[in-house]
Design an enzyme around this catalytic site. Structure first.
Site, PDB file in Angstrom:
ATOM      1  N   CYS A  51     -10.618   2.328  -8.147  1.00 16.18           N
ATOM      2  CA  CYS A  51      -9.121   2.868  -7.585  1.00 16.18           C
ATOM      3  C   CYS A  51      -8.930   1.564  -6.102  1.00 16.18           C
ATOM      4  CB  CYS A  51      -9.785   4.033  -6.282  1.00 16.18           C
ATOM      5  SG  CYS A  51      -8.933   4.302  -4.823  1.00 16.18           S
ATOM      6  N   TRP A  77       0.904  -0.841   0.197  1.00 18.17           N
ATOM      7  CA  TRP A  77      -0.261   0.384   0.250  1.00 18.17           C
ATOM      8  C   TRP A  77       0.630   1.283   0.065  1.00 18.17           C
ATOM      9  CZ3 TRP A  77      -0.082   3.774   4.045  1.00 18.17           C
ATOM     10  CH2 TRP A  77      -1.253   4.698   3.096  1.00 18.17           C
ATOM     11  N   ASP A  91      -2.382   5.712  -2.457  1.00 21.60           N
ATOM     12  CA  ASP A  91      -2.167   6.432  -1.729  1.00 21.60           C
ATOM     13  C   ASP A  91      -1.330   7.215  -1.582  1.00 21.60           C
ATOM     14  OD1 ASP A  91      -5.033   5.972  -1.515  1.00 21.60           O
ATOM     15  OD2 ASP A  91      -4.987   4.500  -0.036  1.00 21.60           O
ATOM     16  N   ARG A 119     -10.630  -3.791   7.295  1.00 19.84           N
ATOM     17  CA  ARG A 119     -10.543  -2.045   7.918  1.00 19.84           C
ATOM     18  C   ARG A 119     -12.240  -2.116   8.317  1.00 19.84           C
ATOM     19  NH1 ARG A 119     -12.139   3.205   3.527  1.00 19.84           N
ATOM     20  NH2 ARG A 119     -10.469   4.968   4.572  1.00 19.84           N
ATOM     21  N   LYS A 172     -15.847   7.590  -8.657  1.00 23.54           N
ATOM     22  CA  LYS A 172     -14.309   6.709  -8.270  1.00 23.54           C
ATOM     23  C   LYS A 172     -15.484   5.611  -7.527  1.00 23.54           C
ATOM     24  CE  LYS A 172     -10.293   7.761  -4.576  1.00 23.54           C
ATOM     25  NZ  LYS A 172     -10.456   9.030  -3.836  1.00 23.54           N
ATOM     26  N   TRP A 173     -14.693   4.630  -8.092  1.00 23.13           N
ATOM     27  CA  TRP A 173     -15.492   3.727  -7.561  1.00 23.13           C
ATOM     28  C   TRP A 173     -14.063   2.529  -6.301  1.00 23.13           C
ATOM     29  CZ3 TRP A 173     -19.420  -0.196  -9.693  1.00 23.13           C
ATOM     30  CH2 TRP A 173     -19.417  -1.136  -9.470  1.00 23.13           C
ATOM     31  N   ASP A 174     -13.858   2.835  -5.826  1.00 23.72           N
ATOM     32  CA  ASP A 174     -13.368   2.067  -4.200  1.00 23.72           C
ATOM     33  C   ASP A 174     -13.676   0.701  -4.209  1.00 23.72           C
ATOM     34  OD1 ASP A 174     -10.486   2.291  -2.663  1.00 23.72           O
ATOM     35  OD2 ASP A 174     -11.528   4.313  -2.348  1.00 23.72           O
ATOM     36  N   MET A 175     -12.148   0.412  -3.558  1.00 27.74           N
ATOM     37  CA  MET A 175     -12.594  -1.414  -3.310  1.00 27.74           C
ATOM     38  C   MET A 175     -11.193  -1.365  -2.361  1.00 27.74           C
ATOM     39  SD  MET A 175     -11.645  -4.536  -3.480  1.00 27.74           S
ATOM     40  CE  MET A 175     -11.837  -6.281  -3.585  1.00 27.74           C
ATOM     41  N   ASN A 176     -11.621  -1.380  -0.673  1.00 30.82           N
ATOM     42  CA  ASN A 176     -10.526  -1.164   0.611  1.00 30.82           C
ATOM     43  C   ASN A 176      -9.778  -2.116   0.906  1.00 30.82           C
ATOM     44  OD1 ASN A 176      -9.317   1.460  -0.117  1.00 30.82           O
ATOM     45  ND2 ASN A 176     -11.435   1.739   0.275  1.00 30.82           N
TER      46      ASN A 176
HETATM   47  C1  DGJ Z   1      -8.746   4.612  -0.554  1.00 33.29           C
HETATM   48  C2  DGJ Z   1      -8.820   5.610  -1.790  1.00 33.29           C
HETATM   49  O1  DGJ Z   1      -7.315   4.661  -2.446  1.00 33.29           O
HETATM   50  C3  DGJ Z   1      -8.768   6.911  -1.134  1.00 33.29           C
HETATM   51  O2  DGJ Z   1      -8.417   7.898  -2.311  1.00 33.29           O
HETATM   52  C4  DGJ Z   1      -9.740   6.399  -0.868  1.00 33.29           C
HETATM   53  O3  DGJ Z   1     -10.863   7.229  -0.901  1.00 33.29           O
HETATM   54  C5  DGJ Z   1     -10.078   6.709   0.769  1.00 33.29           C
HETATM   55  N1  DGJ Z   1      -9.766   5.144   0.131  1.00 33.29           N
HETATM   56  C6  DGJ Z   1     -11.368   6.610   0.954  1.00 33.29           C
HETATM   57  O4  DGJ Z   1     -11.851   5.465   2.254  1.00 33.29           O
END
Ligand code: DGJ
Length: 735
Positions: free
Chosen positions: A524, A197, A546, A441, A474-478
């Protein structure tokens, strides 16, 4: 161009500078004869050593065991004697692990073919032709088609494999890779991309050693850690010379890419869906298509390889209407506010940003449910009107009134245990019954392979997009996938889950773009964990990392640009000390580095020091001036801080070679060195160019005039600046 010679039983796949040759031997095995720089119209089947005998002295018939372990194969299979890395493994319903492919037929057609449910390169008959080479295993009733898409103007060949069960009983695919490449040993080096990361896609180069080496993901997505890319290259190859084979996988899930140097010191490279945790059941008549893998050949070093990948993806994979146009310069509130924002704060940011020429406000995480930290509300895609006072439409309208577009963040695949969605449907989270699922998370992953979950997810997004003039998502996936289980799948199909999950992500994004065709989608994943060519089919840009620190970004963007066009790299200017690493760099340097990506800001503009704020209109003007050159030109890496421990330098050169923009970053200044001379390749040798520093005063940086030949061979003088992290932007234009 693809041709078949029935006398030699060989196929020849030609691109402008490469030849790929396939040989079908007298027993129907599909052999790989050659791949490399263009060769004459000769029978090169001898390169497979088909007639060489093994340790037994039988000159006519080589025993199958030793033959299969030696013969270079187009799609090596498991279980019958090729003990090298296999690309296809199938188990029959009695549990036998063996498949043997014998040539049956072939078809050559013009124009690329779509892959059901998967991203795929496209192009008309003038762009590419397709070879479908079908082989069978009559004992299993399996039919396997090797598909090659060969480009006319690019040194790229795209491969995939289709497996069909024509037999009465089910077959279980245990491994279905998309590409295998057998090469004679040439003391190759190997380049792969690694990281973590905030440290994605750092380049690593090392000599290929005996045995197996490679990259892999079992995280359910492409990952921060390793990347579906391998280059095999001459030990002496550099940016502009030497031969390079690049391999890249058009997929967004688990992958493997292995290189193996075997007992005969030959090389086999394979790439495809990671077989770990994978099986796919084929009933009679069922078909399985592997994702596509790209092979690029360059005889002009890594820059040659990068340019081919960039052109291929820009012209034949990215579909978005934005692919060739300038992207709106955006300001994103993530690093500005994190979860602590409301309508007033966002409008304040938008108002100030609009004054400086910024064109779009992106509202990031935290606008929905009761989310004020990262521990709740994913899945409850309902506007939190305590924060977004007056509602979303009001906010968007106000932003539009400022002359700005509006964009929004989602994390559609996720569910927080603290959410109304989870309280209503706890079984919608991916889990193994009876086992407490692992949190990451503070969230779980939705089982979007279930139709009702996919539909809920789609509708909750679409409803928001229908409610206001939202032009960007912005389609995120954390988090990564664990605890693989699904009420959808019986025990003998649970190994299909990972791939079905990726297909569901693709389906969701396809649905979104079908209903909202003008939407600018940016993928993202906790930064750049889903930066892969599979996503290009849906989004023309992807958040790169990030880590927005200009210096950390050098290695990230170097590794990313090795394969992917600058137009795809999400890059923003942020504040210092940087939020990922605490480094302090000049605002100018931050701007120049972000300029080589999609360009935008990720800061609270209302709190920016005045001297930095004053630089924004100039940066916006630079973006406007050079956007087309950066996004559509030929990328060329000139120097790497990773290699020289001193500076980084790259260029974008217009296709007609009349213009170039060079970005130079002096990372560390070392005392008592002199002016550097940078060799700029790729311009017209006989043309004279004017060299200026568009962001500097002419008296400080006087213009120069040099021939292209001089720039390439003698070099451009770059004066040293006092201090670290200094940058220069240099414009070169034909006179
Ligand atoms: C991870 C993304 O990379 C960030 O830019 C931001 O959108 C956060 N998630 C938000 O939780």
């Amino acid at each position: 161009m693809i041709s078949f010679n029935s006398k030699t039983n060989s196929f020849r796949l030609d691109t402008p500078n490469s030849t790929y040759s396939i040989f079908i031997n007298e027993r129907g095995y599909i052999g790989h004869a050659y791949y490399g720089s263009k060769i004459g119209d000769d029978d090169v089947s001898y390169l497979t050593r088909n007639k060489e005998y093994g340790f037994s002295d039988n000159k006519i018939f080589r025993e199958k065991g030793s033959f299969l372990d030696f013969f270079p194969q187009e799609l090596p299979t498991e279980g019958l004697g090729d003990f090298r890395e296999s690309a296809l493994a199938v188990c029959d319903s009695e549990g036998h692990n063996a498949i043997e492919l014998k040539y049956k037929s072939h078809k050559i057609t013009g124009g690329a073919k779509a892959l059901p449910g998967l991203p795929a390169v496209f192009g008309g008959a003038e762009d590419c032709s397709v070879l479908e080479l079908t082989a069978t295993d009559d004992i299993l009733g399996a039919e396997v088609t090797l598909v090659y898409t060969v480009f006319e103007k690019l040194d790229a060949i795209v491969r995939s494999v289709r497996i069909k069960n024509n037999g009465a009983k089910p077959l279980y695919i245990k491994k279905a890779l998309s590409l295998a490449l057998d090469l004679d040993n040439d003391n190759y080096d190997m380049i792969t991309l690694h990281g973590s990361w905030a440290r994605e896609r750092h380049m690593e180069r090392h000599p290929v050693h005996m045995g197996k080496q490679g990259v892999v993901s079992i995280r359910g997505e492409t990952s921060h850690q390793e990347h579906p890319f391998v280059a095999l290259l001459d030990h002496n190859a550099d940016w502009d010379s030497g031969k390079v084979y690049g391999m890249n996988f058009i997929y967004s899930g688990n992958f493997v890419a292995d290189v193996q140097k075997n007992q005969f010191e030959n090389i086999r490279a394979v790439m495809g869906i990671n077989p770990e945790g994978f099986t796919w059941k084929l009933e009679n008549g069922d078909v399985f298509d592997t994702p596509q893998a790209v092979l690029v050949y360059s005889d002009s070093g890594l820059n040659g390889m990068s340019r081919t990948f960039h052109d291929l993806y820009r012209e034949h994979l990215i579909r978005s209407p934005y692919k060739k146009t300038d992207r709106p310069i955006l300001i994103n509130n993530w690093e500005a506010t994190y979860f602590n924002f409301d309508t007033d704060k966002l409008i304040d940011i938008a108002r100030e940003a609009s004054k400086d020429g910024i064109e779009m406000l992106v509202m990031d995480d935290g606008w929905f449910g009761h989310r004020s930290f990262d521990d709740s509300s994913l899945g409850d895609w309902i506007v939190n009107e305590e924060k977004i006072k007056g509602g979303l439409k009001h906010l968007v309208d106000e932003v539009n009134k400022l002359g700005m577009k509006f964009g929004i963040w989602f994390e559609p695949e996720m569910i927080s245990p603290d959410s109304d969605l989870y309280r209503a449907h706890p079984d919608w989270a991916i889990q193994i019954p009876g086992r407490e699922p692992g949190m990451s998370r503070a969230q779980l992953v939705l089982d979007i392979t279930r139709k009702e979950v996919e539909d809920y997810t789609y509708e909750s997004l679409a409803k928001i997009l229908r409610s206001a003039n939202i032009e960007y998502v912005k389609w995120d996936m954390n988090r990564q996938l664990t605890d693989i289980g699904s009420v959808n799948l019986p025990a003998d199909r649970i190994g299909e889950f990972y791939h079905r999950y990726v297909l569901a992500v693709y389906r969701l994004q396809e649905r979104l773009l079908t209903e909202f065709p003008k939407l600018l989608l940016e993928n993202c994943s906790g930064g750049g964990a889903r930066f892969d060519p599979g996503m290009f089919f849906y989004s023309p840009q992807i958040w790169c990392s990030d880590d927005t620190d200009a210096i950390e970004r050098l290695a990230i963007q170097e590794g990313t640009a090795l394969i992917y066009p600058l137009s795809t790299m999400g890059a923003h200017v942020s504040v210092c000390p940087n939020h990922a690493c605490g480094r302090v760099t000049p605002f100018k340097t931050r701007g120049y580095v972000a300029l080589s990506g999609t360009f935008g800001y990720e800061l609270d503009i209302t709190k920016l020091p005045p001297e930095e704020r004053a630089m924004i209109p100039g940066q916006v003007a630079l973006y406007k001036k050079f956007s087309s050159l950066i996004r559509n030109g030929d990328y060329s890496r000139i120097a790497s801080y990773r290699e020289n421990n001193e500076y980084d330098c790259w260029a974008s050169i217009s296709k007609d070679k009349t213009k170039a923009l060079v970005t130079f970053v002096q990372v560390l200044n070392h005392p008592n060195y002199k002016t550097r001379f940078l060799k700029i390749n790729g311009l017209k040798p006989e043309s004279k160019y004017r060299i200026t520093w568009p962001d500097e005063k002419a008296e400080d940086f006087p213009a120069m005039e040099l021939f292209g030949r001089t720039l390439a061979n003698a070099g451009l003088p770059i004066r040293r600046d006092w201090g670290d992290f200094r940058a220069q932007l240099i414009f070169i234009e034909e006179i």
